[in-house]
Design an enzyme around this catalytic site. Structure first.
Site, PDB file in Angstrom:
ATOM      1  N   ASN A  14       0.857  -1.174   0.013  1.00  0.00           N
ATOM      2  CA  ASN A  14      -0.051   0.130   0.086  1.00  0.00           C
ATOM      3  C   ASN A  14       0.952   1.181  -0.020  1.00  0.00           C
ATOM      4  O   ASN A  14       1.304   1.699   1.220  1.00  0.00           O
ATOM      5  CB  ASN A  14      -0.842  -0.145   1.478  1.00  0.00           C
ATOM      6  N   LYS A  21       3.312   0.718   3.177  1.00  0.00           N
ATOM      7  CA  LYS A  21       3.027  -0.210   4.152  1.00  0.00           C
ATOM      8  C   LYS A  21       2.745  -1.335   3.482  1.00  0.00           C
ATOM      9  O   LYS A  21       2.517  -1.550   2.224  1.00  0.00           O
ATOM     10  CB  LYS A  21       1.695   0.144   4.792  1.00  0.00           C
ATOM     11  N   ARG A  95      -2.625  -2.149  -3.359  1.00  0.00           N
ATOM     12  CA  ARG A  95      -3.656  -1.308  -3.396  1.00  0.00           C
ATOM     13  C   ARG A  95      -3.447  -0.122  -4.268  1.00  0.00           C
ATOM     14  O   ARG A  95      -2.673   0.623  -4.421  1.00  0.00           O
ATOM     15  CB  ARG A  95      -3.817  -0.732  -2.057  1.00  0.00           C
ATOM     16  N   HIS A 184     -13.218   2.154  -0.269  1.00  0.00           N
ATOM     17  CA  HIS A 184     -13.116   1.093   0.851  1.00  0.00           C
ATOM     18  C   HIS A 184     -13.630  -0.313   0.370  1.00  0.00           C
ATOM     19  O   HIS A 184     -14.347  -1.056   0.847  1.00  0.00           O
ATOM     20  CB  HIS A 184     -14.121   1.537   2.044  1.00  0.00           C
ATOM     21  N   ARG A 245     -12.255  15.099   7.288  1.00  0.00           N
ATOM     22  CA  ARG A 245     -13.049  15.190   6.217  1.00  0.00           C
ATOM     23  C   ARG A 245     -14.317  15.885   6.289  1.00  0.00           C
ATOM     24  O   ARG A 245     -14.946  14.937   7.163  1.00  0.00           O
ATOM     25  CB  ARG A 245     -12.962  14.223   4.991  1.00  0.00           C
ATOM     26  N   ARG A 287     -10.758   8.474  19.641  1.00  0.00           N
ATOM     27  CA  ARG A 287     -10.402   8.232  21.072  1.00  0.00           C
ATOM     28  C   ARG A 287     -10.751   9.315  21.994  1.00  0.00           C
ATOM     29  O   ARG A 287     -11.173   9.299  22.922  1.00  0.00           O
ATOM     30  CB  ARG A 287      -9.135   7.341  21.259  1.00  0.00           C
ATOM     31  N   GLU A 387      -8.409  -5.671   5.117  1.00  0.00           N
ATOM     32  CA  GLU A 387      -8.029  -5.215   3.580  1.00  0.00           C
ATOM     33  C   GLU A 387      -6.883  -6.063   3.111  1.00  0.00           C
ATOM     34  O   GLU A 387      -6.894  -6.362   1.801  1.00  0.00           O
ATOM     35  CB  GLU A 387      -7.995  -3.812   3.580  1.00  0.00           C
TER      36      GLU A 387
HETATM   37  P1  ADP Z   1      -7.247   4.014   8.929  1.00  0.00           P
HETATM   38  O1  ADP Z   1      -7.074   2.531   8.682  1.00  0.00           O
HETATM   39  O2  ADP Z   1      -8.521   4.687   7.893  1.00  0.00           O
HETATM   40  O3  ADP Z   1      -6.247   4.805   9.096  1.00  0.00           O
HETATM   41  P2  ADP Z   1      -8.560   2.997  11.113  1.00  0.00           P
HETATM   42  O4  ADP Z   1      -9.288   1.808  11.007  1.00  0.00           O
HETATM   43  O5  ADP Z   1      -7.161   2.238  11.952  1.00  0.00           O
HETATM   44  O6  ADP Z   1      -7.972   3.849  10.313  1.00  0.00           O
HETATM   45  O7  ADP Z   1      -9.247   3.511  12.350  1.00  0.00           O
HETATM   46  C1  ADP Z   1      -8.829   4.868  13.144  1.00  0.00           C
HETATM   47  C2  ADP Z   1      -9.739   5.486  13.892  1.00  0.00           C
HETATM   48  O8  ADP Z   1     -10.207   4.411  14.715  1.00  0.00           O
HETATM   49  C3  ADP Z   1      -8.958   6.565  14.673  1.00  0.00           C
HETATM   50  O9  ADP Z   1     -10.151   7.485  14.975  1.00  0.00           O
HETATM   51  C4  ADP Z   1      -9.197   5.984  16.347  1.00  0.00           C
HETATM   52  O10 ADP Z   1      -9.262   7.006  17.265  1.00  0.00           O
HETATM   53  C5  ADP Z   1     -10.198   4.980  16.239  1.00  0.00           C
HETATM   54  N1  ADP Z   1      -9.891   3.990  17.254  1.00  0.00           N
HETATM   55  C6  ADP Z   1      -9.116   3.244  17.334  1.00  0.00           C
HETATM   56  N2  ADP Z   1      -9.189   2.321  18.628  1.00  0.00           N
HETATM   57  C7  ADP Z   1     -10.220   2.905  19.117  1.00  0.00           C
HETATM   58  C8  ADP Z   1     -10.823   2.717  20.488  1.00  0.00           C
HETATM   59  N3  ADP Z   1     -10.326   1.769  21.306  1.00  0.00           N
HETATM   60  N4  ADP Z   1     -11.888   3.761  21.003  1.00  0.00           N
HETATM   61  C9  ADP Z   1     -12.155   4.442  19.737  1.00  0.00           C
HETATM   62  N5  ADP Z   1     -11.866   4.742  18.743  1.00  0.00           N
HETATM   63  C10 ADP Z   1     -10.627   4.017  18.511  1.00  0.00           C
END
Ligand code: ADP
Length: 401
Positions: A14, A21, A95, A184, A245, A287, A387
């Protein structure tokens, strides 16, 4: 698959604008064999991470380009294993964010395919050039291994014209290929199959709304394994409230802000990078939004409420689009790990017969699970996405076909 299936090791790549990655996955068993990343490509200090055999190796070095990044990845595999020669790479799966109207399936990369992806660059100026560079350097480094492009947009190719068509001038649609594409796709393909398995349905019989809620977020209405509608559009900006976004806005907002004196590029950058959860609460990390809500912070609460309300609207609209809804499925970082948001979405959806089991929703632990009550007429599921595995499987399927 059983233990006697031959291994199908696929290196999943990716390549982003400043990061690369990767994951080495056995597509036959689904086992990850190694994974890692090169971050901050082109900056003075790049970070490399490689995990294999239960150990994580991190390092810092100068990595000026994607070519050097892939050389660093190959070096990590050589030093820390597993060795590409020993595992016998079946394919490299790349990807690619935008496949435009050209690619509805994964393809083995040829010169023609590279040229076609290049032609699609105006549709994804931030993503496709980096994805393309990843493919080019991988082709040079692994000249004897088939390179397979797997497109984020492909899954949504099945959408009917009434879902993907914007009501805009014909010349825009025909000359500039303006339409909703959706993204996605590998996540929706993987999660919808797993959700059908959890329900005990054949995928052909399952009507699902899947909410992929990561940093980028989108919803999809999926009937019989095919996309019926999705919330991201021509670009990943449309739809849900995301980390940075805005999701849906009045398109008139764009020219309104330009008339205040901002440049079009500045407005575009603000809608993509300074909006969403970040614009509303100051942080793009869900979080932290959750923590702000817990301390009654008004901006955090507004960010949470706008996000949850937008999600409920989409689920309602997609239930209507599907005509019958078997399950609402949460996936990706926020979908898998934010029970308070899942509750806020589901508690507003009683009109669809959705009834959340609050205890199951709050129960710790990951994995695929049902979080609705027995009486709920629509199942609510949490299904972790994968994915990389989906890309590995699609790449393996193409080269073994
Ligand atoms: P991407 O692959 O699109 O970068 P992810 O699928 O890893 O993103 O999701 C990232 C999001 O998930 C962030 O907003 C992160 O804060 C949230 N997240 C991860 N763990 C937790 C948790 N334990 N509680 C709440 N949100 C979480």
């Amino acid at each position: 698959m059983n233990d006697t299936s031959p291994a199908q090791p696929v290196l999943v790549v990716n390549a982003g604008s400043s990061s690369l990655k990767y994951q080495l996955v056995d597509a036959a068993t689904g086992s990850p064999l190694a994974k890692g990343s090169v971050e901050r490509i082109g900056e003075r200090r790049s970070t490399t991470t490689h995990e294999s055999s239960g150990e994580t190796h991190t390092g810092q070095q100068t990595v000026a380009s994607h070519r050097e990044a892939l050389a660093a990845v190959a070096e990590s595999f050589r030093r820390f294993g597993p060795s590409f020669d020993e595992v016998g790479l079946l394919a490299v799966g790349h990807r690619v964010v935008h496949g435009g109207d050209r690619f509805s399936d994964p393809v083995v990369v040829t010169d023609d395919v590279l040229a076609a992806i290049e032609e699609l660059e105006p549709l994804a100026p931030l993503h496709n050039p980096a994805n393309l560079e990843g493919i080019r350097v991988s082709r040079e480094r692994f000249p004897d291994v088939p390179q397979v492009a797997v497109f984020d947009t492909a899954f949504h190719h099945a959408m009917p014209a009434h879902s993907y068509t914007y009501a805009v001038p014909k010349a825009w649609r025909e000359e500039h290929l303006v339409r909703r594409y959706g993204f996605h796709g590998t996540s929706f393909a993987y999660v919808s199959r797993r959700a059908a398995a959890v329900l005990g349905h054949r995928i052909e019989d399952a009507n699902l709304v899947v909410l992929h809620l990561g940093n980028g977020a989108s919803a999809a209405a999926i009937a019989g394994g095919r996309s019926v509608d999705t919330s991201m559009g021509l670009t990943p900006l449309e739809g849900l409230v995301m980390g940075t976004r805005s999701g849906d806005i009045d398109p008139g907002l764009f020219s309104f802000m330009v008339r205040t004196g901002m440049s079009a590029d500045a407005v575009d950058a603000a809608l993509n990078r300074e909006s969403g959860l970040k614009g509303l609460s100051g942080t793009n990390d869900f979080r932290e939004v959750d923590e702000l809500v817990a301390t009654n912070d008004p901006d955090g609460k507004l960010a949470f409420d706008v996000t949850a309300y937008r999600l409920r609207k989409y689920v309602g609209a997609y239930a209507v689009a599907l005509g019958r809804l078997d399950a609402l499925v949460f996936t990706a970082g926020i979908g898998e790990h934010a029970p308070r948001l899942r509750a806020a979405v589901c508690h507003g959806l009683g009109i669809l017969g959705i009834e959340l089991d609050d205890e199951a929703n709050l129960a710790p632990g990951g994995g695929e699970r049902r979080i609705s009550t027995k009486a709920s007429s629509v199942a609510v599921l949490v299904v972790p996405t994968n994915e990389e595995l989906e890309i590995a499987r699609q790449a393996a399927a193409v080269v073994t076909a």
